[in-house]
Design a protein around this motif. Structure first.
Motif, PDB file in Angstrom:
ATOM      1  N   PHE A  32       0.854  -1.193   0.000  1.00 51.29           N
ATOM      2  CA  PHE A  32       0.000   0.000   0.000  1.00 51.29           C
ATOM      3  C   PHE A  32       0.881   1.231   0.000  1.00 51.29           C
ATOM      4  N   THR A  41      -3.865  12.953  -1.159  1.00 55.49           N
ATOM      5  CA  THR A  41      -4.047  12.736  -2.593  1.00 55.49           C
ATOM      6  C   THR A  41      -4.389  14.049  -3.289  1.00 55.49           C
ATOM      7  N   GLY A  42      -4.162  14.079  -4.563  1.00 52.78           N
ATOM      8  CA  GLY A  42      -4.547  15.252  -5.332  1.00 52.78           C
ATOM      9  C   GLY A  42      -3.401  16.206  -5.618  1.00 52.78           C
ATOM     10  N   ALA A  98      -0.003  16.833  -7.545  1.00 54.95           N
ATOM     11  CA  ALA A  98       0.571  16.237  -8.752  1.00 54.95           C
ATOM     12  C   ALA A  98       1.847  15.457  -8.461  1.00 54.95           C
ATOM     13  N   GLU A 148       1.172  12.057  -7.326  1.00 49.36           N
ATOM     14  CA  GLU A 148       0.557  11.236  -8.364  1.00 49.36           C
ATOM     15  C   GLU A 148       1.620  10.693  -9.310  1.00 49.36           C
ATOM     16  N   ARG A 156       3.185   7.892  -7.561  1.00 48.73           N
ATOM     17  CA  ARG A 156       2.286   6.738  -7.597  1.00 48.73           C
ATOM     18  C   ARG A 156       2.492   5.928  -8.877  1.00 48.73           C
ATOM     19  N   GLN A 193      -1.702  -0.982  -3.983  1.00 46.40           N
ATOM     20  CA  GLN A 193      -2.853  -0.126  -3.699  1.00 46.40           C
ATOM     21  C   GLN A 193      -2.367   1.273  -3.356  1.00 46.40           C
ATOM     22  N   VAL A 209      -3.533   4.508  -1.349  1.00 42.40           N
ATOM     23  CA  VAL A 209      -4.548   4.888  -0.360  1.00 42.40           C
ATOM     24  C   VAL A 209      -4.232   6.266   0.208  1.00 42.40           C
ATOM     25  N   GLY A 210      -5.266   7.003   0.567  1.00 41.19           N
ATOM     26  CA  GLY A 210      -5.008   8.303   1.175  1.00 41.19           C
ATOM     27  C   GLY A 210      -6.237   9.168   1.231  1.00 41.19           C
ATOM     28  N   SER A 211      -6.158  10.179   2.063  1.00 38.71           N
ATOM     29  CA  SER A 211      -7.247  11.128   2.179  1.00 38.71           C
ATOM     30  C   SER A 211      -6.921  12.350   1.342  1.00 38.71           C
ATOM     31  N   ASP A 212      -7.940  13.075   0.929  1.00 40.29           N
ATOM     32  CA  ASP A 212      -7.669  14.307   0.186  1.00 40.29           C
ATOM     33  C   ASP A 212      -7.529  15.505   1.115  1.00 40.29           C
ATOM     34  N   ILE A 228       3.050  12.942   6.515  1.00 38.62           N
ATOM     35  CA  ILE A 228       2.661  14.362   6.509  1.00 38.62           C
ATOM     36  C   ILE A 228       3.131  15.029   7.786  1.00 38.62           C
ATOM     37  N   LEU A 253       7.702  20.395 -10.529  1.00 30.74           N
ATOM     38  CA  LEU A 253       7.535  19.426 -11.613  1.00 30.74           C
ATOM     39  C   LEU A 253       7.796  20.121 -12.942  1.00 30.74           C
ATOM     40  N   SER A 264       6.561  19.588 -15.790  1.00 29.52           N
ATOM     41  CA  SER A 264       5.340  19.855 -16.555  1.00 29.52           C
ATOM     42  C   SER A 264       4.714  21.184 -16.145  1.00 29.52           C
ATOM     43  N   GLY A 295      -9.690   9.149  -1.291  1.00 20.43           N
ATOM     44  CA  GLY A 295     -10.091  10.179  -0.336  1.00 20.43           C
ATOM     45  C   GLY A 295     -11.158  11.092  -0.876  1.00 20.43           C
ATOM     46  N   SER A 296     -11.057  11.462  -2.152  1.00 18.10           N
ATOM     47  CA  SER A 296     -12.011  12.418  -2.682  1.00 18.10           C
ATOM     48  C   SER A 296     -13.416  11.824  -2.748  1.00 18.10           C
ATOM     49  N   THR A 328     -14.851  12.109   0.705  1.00 17.45           N
ATOM     50  CA  THR A 328     -15.305  13.476   0.961  1.00 17.45           C
ATOM     51  C   THR A 328     -16.665  13.706   0.334  1.00 17.45           C
ATOM     52  N   SER A 339      -6.391  13.003  -9.997  1.00 16.91           N
ATOM     53  CA  SER A 339      -4.987  13.209  -9.658  1.00 16.91           C
ATOM     54  C   SER A 339      -4.190  13.986 -10.690  1.00 16.91           C
ATOM     55  N   GLN A 394      -3.488  17.538 -13.143  1.00 15.30           N
ATOM     56  CA  GLN A 394      -3.546  18.961 -12.912  1.00 15.30           C
ATOM     57  C   GLN A 394      -3.641  19.704 -14.238  1.00 15.30           C
ATOM     58  N   THR A 414      -2.172  22.529 -16.336  1.00 19.96           N
ATOM     59  CA  THR A 414      -0.933  23.295 -16.310  1.00 19.96           C
ATOM     60  C   THR A 414      -1.090  24.565 -17.135  1.00 19.96           C
ATOM     61  N   SER A 445      -6.485  19.906  -7.816  1.00 20.95           N
ATOM     62  CA  SER A 445      -7.858  19.761  -7.337  1.00 20.95           C
ATOM     63  C   SER A 445      -8.074  20.482  -6.011  1.00 20.95           C
TER      64      SER A 445
END
Ligand code: ATP
Ligand code: ATP
Ligand code: MG
Ligand code: MG
Lengths: 323, 515, 341, 331
Positions: free
Chosen positions: A23, A29-30, A32, A35, A38, A53, A55-58, A85, A241, A243, C289-290, C293, D142, D144, D146, D240
């Motif tokens: 995991f 999460t969310g 970039a 991600e 990941r 897997q 897993v995580g909270s936003d 965190i 990043l 990008s 997570g989203s 929520t 996940s 973004q 840009t 997000s």
């Protein structure tokens, strides 16, 4: 560390790759950056044929991550790959995981030393600091005044980076062209706050660089430079990043910034976790993690595995990266 | 839906009614508010609608003006069935009402309150100048000269009432409905309203006038309709009904306010007020109230009566002066402290301040006694309920003690408000309009309770009332106030209604000397 | 008959029980790991802290006010406790100091709301930031880890498989229930929530009771901070940042009217359990997570909105029906109204 | 012939202005470069988006409700609109109408929950705060948005100036002027004030509460969407979590600007000044190199001071009012 003899107990059942489950838990999460990491983890999972897997909270919140970890422990995965965190707050849960025979690998942001088997450190704090300063000098070799922006006063790596950068500027002749504003601003990994802070910082006519370890802050600060029409006078740099920075590099408002390959970092962390699970390695100093095309890495003191592959992005090389 | 028919009208009998109520019924859960009510209103007629509290008068107004929908039956305007969606649509059809409770926007100016929802516009924008001018002239028509730009929040109740009336007459009207319009007005202001109504009547507008004031109805009405328990009892020409007949029709029995001469001598002074002043509100007020005495306070609305009572009770910041309760000087710092010293106040606005409407009767009654009903920080629910039951019996409150006060009728809510204080065994009762909006039957009951409290239990009672017959019938002594000054202290033998009005108004014209 | 009335009076609580059972069943199907006592108890302890704060917030909301600064108060508590621990204060002394400090912060909120008559949302919006800043000043930037065992006892101890923090949570639930149902403070609170002017006129010490509620709320934050240290073995100035939304959700979902005057401890307790079961189940099933929520937000809206929606729909349907057949049915209706019933 | 109502408003409004002036004076004393044209421009520039967002919030607050979902609407709109339009030049030209539609829909849902389902606004928008944010994250999956995906014209607007004034400042001023005009001069605006002043009275005046409240939320949603576009264009990289927690800033600005939390009073210009106050504090403190956490403290105290001043002014006004009445009668 403490659990070096425990994987053996968990190993008996994990002979077959199909039984291994890993995991990965980012800070939240969310974002970039995570991600991209990941994606590296998923690649390792596929190569190994194991269950992976994410897993995580936003919510960018320690209690949320603790609940994620607790729920993960209940599912008894073979390993947890975690970016902490809040190193202090999540350590009790990670210790609990180790007690339950789960391998714990941290990446990106460490927990307490005895709360994980291995920390895959993207960059030693020293190397991170000098890389960022080098990137600054690539933007303008003549140097100048720096303002530091961190995510929060409670982000240990950001705090360490700033501290070492200050020391380097004070002591290392290579950085004697640089000076800095002592007070650090905090933008909480938030684009809008970063932007506003950058704009306000630029009111100082002598300011030359805005440096941040936060991948959310650097592009927002670069955007602020453009918005204020200060291209060529102020440079936003640090870790970001590619990008998110292509535009600025293209128009010359940023000449150089740095990072490492988060995907490969995730890949290495997942590989290391798997090898701990299978018993190929322990967390002892000197053990070697074989991470496929990423290369081999040796476990250092305190179970710290230095990935240490800084990338400095400039107009020449930025198009080679797709994250 | 709306009728557009216009026919020449003349006052008096007319073959075709302006408004017809036809077998209207309305029910709220178990309560039948209206049952098969039918009657008609002729053009240019002033039609009084009377009945006890809860008889269904206001419900009928709500149905006619589109606030509520009848369960069955019909309303006909000039012979055509109408069913308005909301009061605005009713106004467009020429039917406007001044409702029982004021409904204004406190933050907005007087002018905007008059035109809210139907602003005069010019090129799509609110025409503020026109609005201001029209508002001023409407108020002038009512004989009122107030700044139409000021916020309604600063107005007195009476002024607010006139704003509502101005709003109602701002359109061409076939029918104007006034639901207890004078309950907050002084006699002088009421007279002004009578004039306006007379003028509208002369222009052919039919008026529906709802009131509990008998003398007013006798003075104004052409026709009278009596409702009782939601049912139509009788519609008759005003000449055919005398007071006694009206009351009998309303309550099924005859009730008259008669003074009951006192048998016992007065006790010692329980409440003594000396030189009480509050800058700009009232000045240098001094009086005593003895044990066993009921002192009436009369005066024009806005003369400072309520303010004095509130100051004594500590509800509003007190100015200077001295208050002595049972010989001990006290400072009125808060209602809580005054209540502890035995001085209690029944507020004017019963629903907003007198009771807590969503909690039960028992908890309301016990609320001021809470501290006494607990030991070591814990309540005694059984004692709480016992107190409630005692008071319920003593004041014959018609309600279950577990039901929320909001489900009670007005009179019973008032009794609950009183009961809470009686449960604390007070020494001095300050009553502010204790029978405001209460029907005659309950009113007499409340008067009996007051006499009993004073004469049998030795309480000192100060009763503020705008209802002069009541003041004269109940008081042992009458204080008259005018613009913040105590202008007369009349023994009951001298206190005729005429004498009181004379005192209240005479001094109002002499104000120049004092100010 | 009285059973029906009881059911009607506690209909919200009943609904929550049904929802909890449904959520539990759903969680069981979501994850094979869910239905296990140790698991459920273990995960529940992570809701204990926020549950405790929900009881505190409830006392304020029942009075018709709000306190969004509670999470910041908790942070002040946790860093102060840790600071004292680091400086070698005995745990008892430190506990007293932390609770006193939190109570003071609550009293400041209360005084600003009750005595200065300022709107509570605005006041606590201000102290939300101010207390967070204070936490940083007391706790420094990095925060504390590695606290002595005596300090972490409350939050980390297990009694069998039951976490001590869960017991503290239940204990405080009972205490709050008694406070609200059987003390003058409770009586006054409901009265104030229904109408504060009317309460003042009835001799209720409105201002003091208001301040009392804020102090109670801040004390729950203080107790929460003691548990925090035990659960996370660390304290930082950003502790519990942003959790007020969750706490408020629990209070509202528990049937406490945001306008005041209404709500029970049992309701809030059940709401905390419901939220706990749901997020535990979804977490065990590794929901992103989203999505979690989204689901919790939708739950809040639907559970509060649905009853009103049904009533609205029913009345509008019946009105339409009535309008359609009004003319014909006038006489029938009359007959029905007349018939005894 | 005094006009207490309008005086009250003016005095309240003046309170914000005076506070802002004091703040500026204080910073100017300690920092020479604070009081420069360029820094003034910077303050307005950093305030611009908050000014727009708070203009929308003001409409809702005037009705006696709240919109806690404002940050989520901003984030959702910015992400979805820029993401959807990134492929097509046609859509890129139409991001503003697109955003307004999205904002109107999200705002309508808020209004529906509050007005039709009668959920207290703080609860309803607490729910949609989570729902809209969750939806953004699910949609973003996940990823973004840009800088390159944002239309070029948006970026040039975000950085451009005319006569030295940033476009964003002009947009903010235009939004405030428009909302201010609508609220003060259109019947719709007056109905908002009326409804907020006394919702119970509204139906007696034929004001349809449902339409008023839904209308306010739709307008606020559209304005929030515009603010979201501006924010997205400004920061360039949209995740997000864009504008996560923005509701606190927006509420703070409204409160500082003297918009009554309980509805019916306050002005959009005041609210905009509230946003400028916040921006000034941020600007001054960053320049003074004051540590971040003192900013939290100072902002918090400012909010309390602002509502305190507000309360005092209001009490004074009603005090004067009462006395004047008595005096008039006495004359
Ligand atoms: N909205 C409502 N819900 C439930 N019952 C109501 C409602 N409105 C009125 N009632 C009940 O209907 C009956 C008639 O009330 P209504 O207000 O019409 O009386 P009224 O004659 O105007 O009395 P009053 O003289 O006190 O003004 C009463 O029993 C009242 O309690
Ligand atoms: N809002 C309401 N909802 C439900 N029932 C109500 C409501 N208002 C009043 N009632 C009930 O309607 C009935 C009739 O009210 P009404 O005002 O006629 O009472 P009453 O007996 O005349 O009392 P009183 O003369 O003392 O005012 C009462 O039983 C009252 O409890
Ligand atoms: Mg009655
Ligand atoms: Mg009535």
């Amino acid at each position: 560390s403490g659990s070096s003899d425990e994987p053996a107990a968990g190993n008996e059942t994990s002979a077959a790759a199909a039984d291994v489950s890993i995991f990965m838990a980012p800070k939240f999460t969310g974002l970039a950056y995570f991600e991209v990491a990941r994606a590296g983890g998923e690649r390792a999972g596929e190569e190994l044929g194991i269950d992976f897997q994410y897993v995580g909270s936003d919510e960018p919140d320690a209690t949320a991550q603790v609940q994620t970890l607790e729920n993960s422990i209940t599912q008894k995965p073979s390993a947890l790959v975690v970016s902490a965190i809040d190193g202090g707050a999540v350590s009790p849960s990670l210790k609990k995981a180790m007690d339950a025979g789960i391998v714990v690998v941290t990446y990106d942001a460490d927990a307490e030393v005895d709360a994980r088997d291995i920390f895959v450190n993207q960059l030693s704090y020293e190397l991170a600091a000098s890389t960022m300063l080098d990137a600054a000098l690539l933007n303008d070799p003549e140097g100048g005044k720096i303002a530091f922006v961190s995510a929060s006063p409670t982000a240990p790596n950001h705090t360490a980076h700033v501290k070492i950068m200050k020391e380097l500027i004070d002591t290392d002749p290579a950085y004697s062209a640089l000076s800095y504003i002592d007070t650090v601003q905090f933008a909480g990994d938030d684009e809008q706050k970063s932007f506003d802070i950058a704009v306000n910082l630029m009111q100082d006519p002598d300011l030359k660089f805005i440096i941040s370890s936060s991948a959310a802050t650097v592009p927002a600060a670069a955007q602020a430079v453009v918005a204020q029409g200060r291209q060529g006078e102020v440079y936003a740099t640090g870790f970001a990043l590619p990008s998110s920075m292509k535009e600025f590099v293209a128009d010359g408002s940023v000449k150089a910034f740095a990072l490492w390959d988060p995907a490969e970092l995730g890949y290495v962390a997942t590989m290391a976790a798997n090898q701990l699970v299978t018993g190929e390695i322990t967390s002892e100093e000197g053990q070697v993690v074989k991470a496929g095309d990423a290369g081999d890495f040796t476990v250092g003191a305190d179970g710290e595995l230095l990935y240490d592959k800084p990338l400095v992005f400039t107009a020449e090389n930025i198009d080679e990266y797709d994250f | 839906m709306e009728s557009v028919a216009h026919e020449p009208t003349q006052a008096g009998e007319s073959p075709s009614p302006r408004l017809e109520i036809r077998t209207v019924s309305k029910r709220f859960d178990a309560v039948v508010a209206l049952r098969d009510v039918s009657f008609t209103i002729a053009p240019g007629e002033l039609h009084a609608l009377i009945g006890e509290n809860g008889a269904g008068k206001s419900t009928l107004v709500a149905i006619v003006t589109g606030l509520q929908e009848a369960d069955s039956g019909a309303v006909l305007l000039d012979g055509e069935t109408v069913q308005f969606r909301d009061p605005k649509q009713a106004r467009r059809a020429g039917v406007a009402a001044v409702y029982q409770d004021p409904n204004l926007f406190p933050h907005l100016s007087v002018a905007e309150n008059i035109f809210a929802g139907e602003h005069p516009t010019r090129r799509g924008q609110v025409d503020k100048r026109a609005m201001r001018e029209q508002a001023t002239s409407l108020l002038a028509r009512l004989g009122f000269d107030i700044d139409v730009d000021q916020a309604v929040a600063g107005l007195t109740v009476a002024e607010a009432q006139f704003v509502e009336i101005a709003r109602a007459i701002s359109t061409d009207l076939k029918i104007l409905i006034l639901d207890e319009p004078t309950s907050a007005l002084t006699p002088g202001e009421a007279v002004r309203l009578y004039d306006v109504v007379a003028r509208l009547k002369a222009e052919g507008t039919s008026i529906i006038w709802i009131s509990h004031r008998m003398e007013e109805i006798r003075h104004l009405a052409d026709t009278i309709t009596v409702l009782r328990d939601g049912q139509h009892v009788r519609t008759a020409s005003a000449d055919d009904l005398d007071d006694d007949a009206m009351i009998r029709l309303m309550v099924g029995r005859s009730v008259v306010l008669t003074p009951v001469p006192r048998q016992t001598p007065l006790g010692p002074v329980r409440l003594s007020v000396r030189n009480l002043s509050l800058d700009g509100v009232f000045d240098d007020v001094s009086f005593d109230v003895h044990a066993g005495e009921i002192v009436g306070v009369a005066g024009l609305v806005g003369s400072g009566r309520t303010e004095i009572a509130r100051a004594i009770f500590g509800a509003d910041p007190a100015g200077s002066g001295e208050i002595v309760v049972d010989g001990t000087p006290v400072r009125a710092l808060s209602p809580r402290q005054m209540a502890r010293r035995g001085v209690v106040y029944l507020p004017e606005d019963r629903d907003a301040e007198g009771v807590i409407s969503t909690i039960s009767v028992a908890r309301n009654i016990a609320l001021p006694s809470t501290a006494a009903l607990s030991t070591f920080g814990l309540m005694h629910p059984s004692r709480e309920r016992r107190i409630a039951r005692e008071q319920k019996a003593a004041l014959s409150i018609k309600a279950e003690i577990d039901h929320p006060v909001s489900s009670l009728s007005g009179g019973n809510r008032q009794k609950v408000a009183l009961a809470r204080w009686l449960a604390t065994k007070p020494a001095v009762l300050l009553l502010d309009e204790p029978t405001h909006g209460i029907d005659v039957g309950t009113k007499a009951q409340v008067h009996d309770i007051m006499r009993d409290l004073a004469r049998e239990q030795g309480l000192a009672i100060l009763m503020i009332s705008s209802d002069l017959p009541e003041v004269v019938a109940v008081s042992d002594r009458v204080l008259v106030m005018a613009r913040g000054l105590l202008v007369a202290d009349l023994d009951i033998v001298d206190a005729t209604q005429e004498a009181i009005i004379a005192a209240a108004t005479r001094s109002a014209s002499l104000t120049g000397d004092v100010a | 008959m009285s059973l029906v009335r009881l059911a009607r009076q506690y209909s919200w609580e009943l609904l929550l029980v049904v929802l909890i059972l449904a959520a539990g069943a759903w969680a069981t199907t979501l994850s094979p790991f869910y239905l296990e006592a140790a698991q459920i108890l273990g995960s529940a302890q992570y809701f204990a802290i926020f549950g405790i704060l929900a009881f505190g917030l409830m006392t304020v909301v029942i009075q018709g006010e709000i306190d969004i600064s509670l999470a910041s108060t908790l942070a002040v508590g946790s860093v102060t406790f840790a600071q004292l621990a680091t400086n070698g204060f005995p745990v008892v002394v430190a506990t007293v100091i932390v609770l006193a400090l939190c109570a003071t912060l609550g009293a400041i909120n209360g005084v600003l709301v009750a005595y200065a008559n300022l709107p509570s949302l605005a006041v606590t919006l201000g102290t939300l930031g101010a207390y967070r800043g204070l936490a940083y000043i007391i706790g420094g930037e990095a925060g504390f880890t590695g606290l002595p065992e005596s300090y972490t006892y409350l939050g980390s101890h297990l009694l069998g498989i039951v976490p001590a923090s869960l017991l503290v949570f239940l204990l405080l639930a009972a205490a709050t229930a008694v406070l609200m149902a059987a003390t003058p403070f409770g009586r006054y609170s409901y009265a104030i929530g229904n109408s504060s002017p009317a309460s003042a006129m009835a001799g209720v010490p409105v201002k003091r009771v208001r301040v009392g509620a804020y102090v109670v709320a801040a004390l729950t934050a203080g107790i929460g901070s003691l548990l925090w240290i035990g659960q996370y073995f660390s304290a930082r100035a950003d502790n519990a940042d942003g959790s007020i939304l969750f706490i408020l959700t629990a209070v509202v979902l528990g049937g406490v009217s945001i306008k005041g005057g209404k709500g029970t401890v049992v309701g809030v307790l059940l709401a905390v359990l419901l939220l706990g079961v749901l997020s535990n189940g979804m977490g065990l099933a590794n929901f992103p997570g989203s999505s979690q929520t989204l689901i919790l937000g939708a739950l809040l809206i639907v559970s509060i909105g649905l009853p009103n929606g049904v009533v609205r729909l029913r009345s509008s349907l019946s009105r339409r029906q009535r309008a359609a057949t009004a003319a014909r049915l006038v006489t029938d209706d009359d007959a029905r109204a007349r018939s005894p019933g | 012939m005094s006009r207490t109502g309008s005086i009250a408003l003016r005095v309240r409004f003046l309170g914000v202005v005076v506070f802002l002036l004091l703040l500026v004076a204080a910073f100017a004393l300690v920092s020479p470069q604070f009081l420069t044209v360029s820094n003034g421009r910077t303050i307005l520039f950093t305030a611009a988006i908050l000014v727009v967002a708070v203009a929308g919030q003001t409409i809702v607050v005037l009705t006696g409700n709240l919109d806690l979902s404002v940050g989520s609407i901003m984030g959702f709109t910015a992400y979805v609109v820029y993401d959807v339009s990134s492929g097509s030049p046609g859509l890129q030209a139409a991001v503003v109408p697109l955003a307004l539609v999205v904002g109107a829909v999200l705002g309508w849902l808020n209004g529906f929950l509050v007005a039709v389902l009668e959920i207290p606004s703080i609860v309803a928008t607490l729910g949609t705060l989570a729902v809209y944010r969750g939806a953004t994250a699910v949609y973003a999956d996940s990823g973004q948005v840009t800088s390159g995906m944002i239309p070029g014209w948006v970026k040039s607007v975000s950085t451009g100036t005319v006569a030295g004034i940033p476009y964003y400042v002009l947009i903010a001023a235009a939004v405030v002027a428009l909302v201010g005009w609508v609220l003060s001069s259109l019947p719709w605006g007056r109905r908002i004030y009326a409804y907020g002043s006394n919702p119970r009275a509204a139906r007696f005046f034929g004001l349809d509460p449902t339409r008023i409240v839904i209308g306010a939320y739709v307008a606020a949603g559209m304005i929030a969407a515009l603010a979201g576009l501006m924010l997205g264009g400004q920061v360039g990289v949209i995740g997000s979590l864009l504008a996560n927690g923005y509701e606190i800033q927006v509420l703070a600005a409204a409160v500082i600007g003297g918009v009554s939390i309980w509805g019916g009073s306050g002005s959009v210009v005041g609210a905009a000044l509230g946003a400028v106050v916040l921006a000034t504090i941020n600007n001054g403190l960053v320049q003074q190199q004051v540590q971040e956490y003192y900013r939290l403290l100072i902002q918090g105290v400012t909010i309390i001071l602002a509502v305190g001043v507000d309360a005092v002014v209001q009490r004074r006004v009603t005090g004067i009012n009462r006395r004047r009445r008595i005096m008039e009668v006495a004359k």
